[in-house]
Design a protein around this motif. Structure first.
Motif, PDB file in Angstrom:
ATOM      1  N   HIS A  60       1.243  -1.413  -0.483  1.00 17.06           N
ATOM      2  CA  HIS A  60      -0.024   0.100  -0.117  1.00 17.06           C
ATOM      3  C   HIS A  60       0.866   1.491   0.323  1.00 17.06           C
ATOM      4  O   HIS A  60       2.083   1.544   0.713  1.00 17.06           O
ATOM      5  CB  HIS A  60      -1.518   0.175   1.126  1.00 17.06           C
ATOM      6  N   ASP A  61       0.437   2.259  -0.405  1.00 16.93           N
ATOM      7  CA  ASP A  61       0.696   3.724  -0.604  1.00 16.93           C
ATOM      8  C   ASP A  61       1.465   3.895   0.570  1.00 16.93           C
ATOM      9  O   ASP A  61       2.290   5.018   0.696  1.00 16.93           O
ATOM     10  CB  ASP A  61       0.837   4.682  -1.777  1.00 16.93           C
ATOM     11  N   GLU A  62       0.267   3.989   1.335  1.00 15.55           N
ATOM     12  CA  GLU A  62      -0.020   4.825   2.389  1.00 15.55           C
ATOM     13  C   GLU A  62       1.569   4.106   3.587  1.00 15.55           C
ATOM     14  O   GLU A  62       1.178   3.041   4.053  1.00 15.55           O
ATOM     15  CB  GLU A  62      -1.155   5.849   2.979  1.00 15.55           C
ATOM     16  N   ILE A  63       1.577   5.078   4.998  1.00 12.73           N
ATOM     17  CA  ILE A  63       2.671   4.485   5.813  1.00 12.73           C
ATOM     18  C   ILE A  63       0.911   3.955   6.848  1.00 12.73           C
ATOM     19  O   ILE A  63       0.189   4.808   6.831  1.00 12.73           O
ATOM     20  CB  ILE A  63       3.356   5.439   6.567  1.00 12.73           C
ATOM     21  N   LYS A  64       0.948   2.491   7.273  1.00  9.65           N
ATOM     22  CA  LYS A  64       0.422   2.877   8.267  1.00  9.65           C
ATOM     23  C   LYS A  64       0.275   2.624   9.878  1.00  9.65           C
ATOM     24  O   LYS A  64       1.582   1.599   9.530  1.00  9.65           O
ATOM     25  CB  LYS A  64      -0.490   1.697   7.667  1.00  9.65           C
ATOM     26  N   THR A  65       0.370   2.864  10.463  1.00 13.21           N
ATOM     27  CA  THR A  65       0.501   1.958  11.816  1.00 13.21           C
ATOM     28  C   THR A  65      -0.515   1.502  13.013  1.00 13.21           C
ATOM     29  O   THR A  65      -1.211   1.900  12.771  1.00 13.21           O
ATOM     30  CB  THR A  65       0.946   3.706  13.362  1.00 13.21           C
TER      31      THR A  65
END
Length: 514
Positions: A107-112
């Motif tokens: 996925h392109d976005e950073i996830k926490t």
């Protein structure tokens, strides 16, 4: 089958399937899970592991890089620069009080994600770590999310690897739980980057931190996986004294026991203080580029090292059980039996002396003769009295067994120090070997038999086969391919050329992927 045993088997099957799908060109990893199952069987028989535990969860199945260091040492800035992403918060003070496990995501976005995502997945290094946290938390029961988090990002540099950013070290306020997690990470990592802040060239105030980060690594068999990095070296450009700064740190580390080892000198150009003198700037940039290139090369190499590490751990664990664990448990059992027999002898001798004295003083020897005759005649009341006497003797004996075993177990934590897993395993195995249902005349620990010895021999042979298989992939001692390449080249026919192209295309694709 108990539910806990079913859960661990399900997770191991899932791990095996995942490794087979993710690494079809490297079947060693999936096969190694099967060998770990064999080790688990032996360890569970001996009592080293519970039915819901597996040695497969003691390793990380992805190559792992740990980034440790003091506050403001530039760990997060280094990670952001390496990944080409603004992933971690940065600052001169402590900006994060959690361990951050960083892995790749498409996925392109950073996830926490919360720490529970790590606690439930055997592929990660924190599988079921929540149980250990619950044991050592100073503030009562806490969620794993208070200690660990998972971040995913699309950086290709982290694909197929795990990167762990630790909270900065402050020895004065360090918690036991954080120290245990740090030790857990160090043990599992393929590469450990230890960062120091070059802006503080006299680190005497960090003596405890240095001792923890350094002294524990000196006598390790895998001490070569530690890289010591002096970050933010740009601050020394004004005085142009990098050698003095390095010497100051080397003196501090030597006081902690590290007498050898290389310092890497780096800084982040985007966050660096401008260096006005062009000659000094060129020299600093050249040194930084050389050291960064070497650090990056080590970080890229760990995928190969990971496969060897897992195969090596199989053999090492089998050797440890067969040679160290069994010998240690056997010695503990001998000590336990000697003490039990000694205390039994003293107690029963005292009882016998008191009984003889009481019978003599009361002149009751005729009662003893009558009692024996009634037992021979199976008289009920005499048999009941005999049973009560046997029960009292048995109660004394088994109480002594339990007390002596507990006294030996209480000494184990001091013996093993920070190695909590080893202490726990020896405790469980010793309790199983000294259980009330197990006869004392047995000299071997519980579960140690010829069948389990054969299983360990199989595991060691399989580990050697895995290493040989890896050697076939990554080495070519015979040089046959090289000789073939040096042979005179002849014009291939159209058919041969077509066949050659069909074979080389996949090889080119594989090379491109690497």
């Amino acid at each position: 089958m108990p539910q806990s045993s079913t859960n661990i088997n399900k997770r191991l099957r899932s791990l095996e399937t995942h490794l087979a799908e993710e690494h079809p060109d490297n079947p060693v990893l999936a096969k190694a899970v099967h060998s770990f199952r064999k080790l688990d069987h032996v360890a569970q028989d001996i009592g080293l592991l519970d039915k819901n535990e597996s040695y497969a969860t003691y390793v990380t199945w992805w190559p792992m890089i740990a980034v440790l260091g003091t506050f403001s040492a530039g760990k997060s800035t280094f990670i952001n620069s390496y990944l080409d992403l603004h992933l971690q918060r940065t600052g001169n003070q402590a900006v994060d009080d959690k361990f951050t496990v960083i892995c790749y995501s498409r996925h392109d976005e950073i996830k926490t994600l919360p720490g529970v995502a790590l606690d439930a997945d055997p592929r990660f290094p924190f599988f079921q770590i929540s149980r250990s946290i619950a044991e050592i938390s100073e503030t009562g029961p806490q969620r794993i999310d208070a200690y660990i988090q998972l971040k995913t990002c699309p950086s290709e540099k982290i694909r197929g690897k795990i990167l762990i950013d630790s909270p900065g070290f402050d020895a004065d306020s360090q918690r036991n739980s954080t120290l245990r997690l740090t030790q857990h990470i160090i043990d599992l990592s393929d590469l450990v980057l230890v960062f120091f802040d070059a802006r503080h060239p006299e680190p005497g105030a960090m003596k405890d931190t240095l001792e923890y980060l350094v002294s524990g690594t000196i006598n390790r068999a895998d001490s070569n996986k530690f890289l010591y990095i002096l970050n933010q070296m740009d601050v020394t450009a004004k005085e142009d004294n990098p050698e003095e700064v390095v010497s100051a740190w080397q003196r501090s580390l030597s006081q902690a026991g590290l007498l050898a080892g290389k310092f890497y000198r780096i800084y982040n150009p985007d966050a660096a203080t401008p260096i006005e003198d062009p000659q000094i700037r060129e020299r600093y940039e050249k040194k930084r580029e050389e050291d960064m290139e070497e650090i990056s090369a080590r970080m890229q190499q760990i995928e190969v090292e990971r496969s060897y590490r897992i195969a090596g751990m199989l053999e090492q664990t089998a050797e440890t059980i067969e040679n160290q664990v069994i010998n240690k448990l056997t010695n503990m059992l001998q000590t336990w039996k000697k003490r039990v027999f000694l205390i039994d002898g003293i107690l029963f001798s005292l009882l016998l002396i008191l009984s003889v004295a009481a019978l003599s003083m009361t002149d009751s020897w005729n009662w003893v003769k009558t009692f024996v005759e009634n037992i021979a005649a199976t008289e009920t009341s005499s048999l009941v009295i005999l049973a009560v006497l046997a029960g009292v003797i048995g109660y004394i004996h088994f109480t002594v067994r339990s007390k002596v075993a507990n006294s030996i177990i209480k000494k184990l934590p001091a013996e093993f120090g920070h190695d909590h897993n080893a202490c726990k395993q020896y405790t469980q195995a010793f309790i199983k070997s000294t259980s009330g249902l197990r006869p004392m005349f047995l000299n071997k620990p519980a579960g140690w038999n010829s069948g389990n010895q054969r299983i360990l021999a199989q595991v060691k042979n399989e580990a050697n086969d895995y290493i040989q298989s890896l050697n076939d992939q990554f080495t070519n001692p015979s040089g046959r391919k090289l000789e073939a390449e040096q042979a005179p080249v002849t014009e291939p026919t159209a058919e041969v050329a077509a066949e050659t192209d069909s074979h080389t295309e996949p090889a080119k694709e594989a090379e491109a992927k690497q």
